[in-house]
Scaffold this active site. Sequence first.
Site, PDB file in Angstrom:
ATOM      1  N   PRO A 104       6.101   6.539  22.689  1.00 56.84           N
ATOM      2  CA  PRO A 104       5.151   6.261  23.217  1.00 56.84           C
ATOM      3  C   PRO A 104       4.401   7.781  24.315  1.00 56.84           C
ATOM      4  O   PRO A 104       5.296   8.512  24.110  1.00 56.84           O
ATOM      5  CB  PRO A 104       5.580   4.947  23.903  1.00 56.84           C
ATOM      6  CG  PRO A 104       6.320   4.227  23.542  1.00 56.84           C
ATOM      7  CD  PRO A 104       6.918   5.017  22.880  1.00 56.84           C
ATOM      8  N   CYS A 105       3.093   7.702  24.425  1.00 50.33           N
ATOM      9  CA  CYS A 105       3.177   9.628  24.568  1.00 50.33           C
ATOM     10  C   CYS A 105       2.606   9.137  26.150  1.00 50.33           C
ATOM     11  O   CYS A 105       1.857  10.165  26.758  1.00 50.33           O
ATOM     12  CB  CYS A 105       1.818   9.711  24.154  1.00 50.33           C
ATOM     13  SG  CYS A 105       0.565   8.776  24.484  1.00 50.33           S
TER      14      CYS A 105
END
Length: 432
Positions: free
Chosen positions: A391-392
């Site tokens: 996840p960013c």
Amino acid sequence: MLLLLAKMGYTVEECSIAMERCGPEASVVELTDFICAAQLSREADVYLPDDDLKPRYNGVCKIKKRKFFEICKKKNDPETETIRLPNPMIGFGVPSLQLESISRSLPDSAIGPPFFYYENVALAPKGVWDTISRFLNDIEPEFVDSKYFCATARKRGYVHNLPVQNRFPLVPLPPLTVQQAFPLSRKWWPQWDPREKLNCIQTAIGSAKLTERIRNALERFDGDPPTSVQKSVLDECRKWNLVWVGRNKVAPLEPDEMEMLLGFPKNHTRGGGISRTDRYKSLGNSFQVDTVAYHLSVLKDMFPDGINLLSLFSGIGGAEVALHRLGIKLKNVVSVEKSKVNRDIVRSWWEQTNQAGNLIDFDDVQALDGERLEEVISYVGGFDLIVGGSPCNNLAGSNRVSRDGLEGKESSLFYDYFRILDLVKSIMHRPA
DNA sequence: CTTAGGATGACGTAGAGC
DNA sequence: GCTCTACGTCATCCTAAG
């Protein structure tokens, strides 16, 4: 923070001592460094009593935990060691700009099997890519902007141990400009809008009200509007990635247009009770298939009989689609994805494309411990490729609220990618 | 009436590149 | 120095379905 450290396998006692000694501002690297330094000075079986170990380190915990400490202990030198982005951002080459005599030497520890491929946003806060690289065998990340593969920008970093020679692109090559990708827009595209590429596809889109305001602003003029109006309209168009769909009319991209730009089959994310908002969210978080496929293309000759794939944070299955479009047979795919909507999308694509192999779902990377992995590996017989883009949210520039770096709530799941990669390696390398 | 979910707009900054 | 971009989040309002 305590939770994050606990997730890495530290005891509560270790964490509280470290947090007390390092102060409230200490980063996770500083804290792990402290614990590491304190613990490495002792004997392994003293500082790693078995009942302290977290379940996810079952099986290989003693070695793994020490290794984790050792990696954490290596410090960044922000002056000299900060990873810099290449300009142009073409990594080890793109189809239109093949670099001559590419070669790179990987550290011994990085060489497969299995091959692995990790992805995240290129413009993460400083130091993030240094940490990621450090955890993934000190491999230099390959930074690529997908604008060299399609009509939309997507600046991403990829850490992988794949060969970089003799890559080939997916055919047909996708359109490289907005005008080619959207021929109908040509008629309405004003001379004063010089954009040939769209900006990065994100999870949120411009509102209908905004496009209405833009039309109202433009309709007050007969020909070209004054430069001040041009500039403000262009600013909004760039900010929200709007395209021209009629006289004085702009609009955000439709989900199927995004699918096309990102290299997915049309309607990939459509139907099955999936809302429009969810489609935008999933697409904004996805791989650009042509880019990833270019990197993975080297596997085709190596695995004529197909591969076993472990796909972490699968999303809408960008890696699976890329491999399929490359003509690489998928034998067993173990796909880990939290969102049910996304799992449904991948499952439905899997069925529609008449895959001969098995698709095995998991919903939680954190629940994938040594025991589960051993089961899965003994069932499929080892993985050839491990793909994942963690996840960013906490790394991305658009996040005003919680851009907390790798220690953020979601982005810290990177450490699970590392953990699982490491577990798989040691299970596969263990003598039978 | 209640509820769920879509739509809207406000929200700030790091860091690259020039 | 300047300009530009960015796999985003939240409270609030609106709407349609139950």
